[in-house]
Design a protein around this motif. Structure first.
Motif, short mmCIF file in Angstrom:
data_model
loop_
_atom_site.label_atom_id
_atom_site.label_comp_id
_atom_site.label_asym_id
_atom_site.label_seq_id
_atom_site.Cartn_x
_atom_site.Cartn_y
_atom_site.Cartn_z
N THR A 25 19.16 -33.70 107.79
CA THR A 25 18.43 -34.66 107.38
C THR A 25 17.73 -35.58 108.39
N TYR A 42 7.82 -42.36 100.56
CA TYR A 42 8.40 -41.03 100.32
C TYR A 42 7.28 -40.06 99.47
N VAL A 49 5.43 -37.51 101.88
CA VAL A 49 6.20 -36.46 102.21
C VAL A 49 6.02 -35.30 100.99
N ALA A 67 13.48 -29.45 99.81
CA ALA A 67 13.26 -30.93 100.19
C ALA A 67 14.00 -31.62 99.09
N ILE A 110 13.89 -35.52 98.71
CA ILE A 110 13.29 -36.74 99.18
C ILE A 110 13.51 -38.02 98.62
N CYS A 153 12.17 -43.61 103.76
CA CYS A 153 12.76 -42.50 103.06
C CYS A 153 13.85 -41.87 103.74
N TYR A 209 14.98 -37.70 104.18
CA TYR A 209 14.43 -36.46 103.80
C TYR A 209 15.49 -35.28 104.23
N TRP A 245 16.63 -31.53 104.00
CA TRP A 245 15.92 -30.45 104.06
C TRP A 245 16.52 -29.21 104.49
N TYR A 304 9.48 -29.22 111.37
CA TYR A 304 9.66 -30.34 110.25
C TYR A 304 9.30 -31.85 111.32
#
Length: 370
Positions: A158, A166, A169, A273, A275, A283, A285, A287, A316
């Motif tokens: 994360t 957001y 992304v 993802a 988000i 935000c 994220y 992942w 990332y």
């Protein structure tokens, strides 16, 4: 479902700083399941400060992180059984948010409560619903099954408090032409920006599909495939309202039938993802990169995680640098933030769905989920 493979070039107006940028009647990931235990964890979702914990029977709970009495964050208190004890004056709140104890008095004010948020644990994540609790249908939690399906393996991680809207992304993940430039030397290749793509959508999803046939494999995928020669490469990116993306990606030996559905001579992964808006300009994220090949190879799992996050050099992290720089530029530029190209077709449709959901919540007398 309707096709839309082109996007007209048009300016996007600068958003009002006071405007709502995210639907509230939606499920958002607030934490990984393993992060929530018998302690108090603070988290902000959609500008709402939360305190999360587990009850003695293991249920995840999310309460408003502000004591009814003097607004001290409850996350600075402690747990006693299933109740949160405020660290200032000792008021106690049960998992429903109702105050059960006040110091120096026997009568409890009937209005003494903090907001309790619908919470569901699914696909290794704890999801919360910040909007109208009457609309919180668990069946509307986005499909994230690759994250805990036994056929797919990956660790994940994360970026908490990522310093960007957001939606940036979402834009990034729905337009993978950026890989050619941001991720050169790993997953990027000129074939991406040269290949045609297709955009399809429903009232809750957007899918961007791109095939690169008989192309050179970029270093990352060539290593996973373990053989020389050209490949057929695919990128099938699914956006689900309100902010979840699953990308079906991989390569197979050129001409072996992958575009027709036979991936037996290839390697396949999904980038995942979830988000979650923290504020209008930050935000969280969540992942993961999961795979369905060599699933018992723990060292490969670790190596793939490192390839994505590695002391600032992971795939990332390269995106994070771009996204945070983009957010800073948006805040400083006096003109409209950006224009759209054909490659932005998927992102434009995702934003359209989000705008519709936000507008529905704002409409007088209309209580509709997303």
């Amino acid at each position: 479902m309707q096709p839309n493979s082109t996007a007209k070039s048009a300016g996007v107006a600068r958003p009002d700083a006071a405007a709502q940028h995210f639907p509230l009647n939606a499920w958002y990931a607030a934490a990984w399941g393993h992060e929530i235990g018998r302690d108090l964890s603070a988290r902000t979702v959609c500008n709402i400060d939360l305190v999360l914990y587990r009850t003695t029977d293991g249920r995840a709970v999310a309460l408003e992180d502000a004591c009814w009495h003097r607004l001290l964050p409850l996350s600075l208190g402690k747990l006693d059984g299933d109740q949160v004890v405020c660290g200032y004056h000792g008021l106690r709140f049960n998992p429903a948010g109702r105050c059960t104890f006040m110091p120096a008095q026997k009568t409890i004010n009937p209005s003494a409560c903090v907001r309790s948020f619908p919470t569901v644990e699914r696909h290794r994540l704890v999801w919360i619903w910040p909007g109208d609790p009457a609309l919180a249908d668990p069946e509307r939690i986005p499909d994230f099954h690759w994250n805990d399906n036994t056929e797919w393996v990956g660790e994940g991680g994360t970026f908490y408090g990522l310093k960007c809207d957001y939606r940036l992304v979402i834009d990034n993940l729905l337009d993978l032409t950026h890989e050619t430039y941001v991720h050169a030397g790993s997953i990027g290749h000129d074939a991406i920006s040269a290949a045609p793509f297709d955009v399809t959508y429903t009232d809750r999803t957007v899918t961007v599909t791109r095939w690169m046939r008989d192309a050179e494999a970029p270093p990352f995928w060539a290593k996973q495939l373990g053989r020389d020669g050209t490949v057929d490469r695919w990128q099938i990116i699914l956006f689900q309202m309100s902010s979840v993306i699953a990308g079906d990606v991989g390569v197979a030996v050129a001409g072996s039938g992958a575009p027709e559905g036979d991936r037996s001579q290839g390697v396949n992964g999904h980038f995942l993802a979830a988000i979650t808006p923290e504020s209008e300009t930050t935000c969280h994220y969540f992942w993961n990169f999961v795979r369905n090949f060599r699933t018992d190879d723990a060292e490969l799992t670790r190596a793939l995680n490192v390839a994505h996050v590695n002391d600032g050099n992971g795939v990332y992290e390269q995106d994070v640098r771009v996204l945070e720089a983009q957010q800073r530029a948006i805040e400083r530029q006096p003109r409209m933030p950006f224009y759209n190209l054909n490659i932005d077709g998927g992102a434009m449709w995702a934003r359209r769905l989000l705008d519709r959901a936000i507008a529905a919540e704002r409409a007088p007398g209309l209580a509709a989920a997303e």
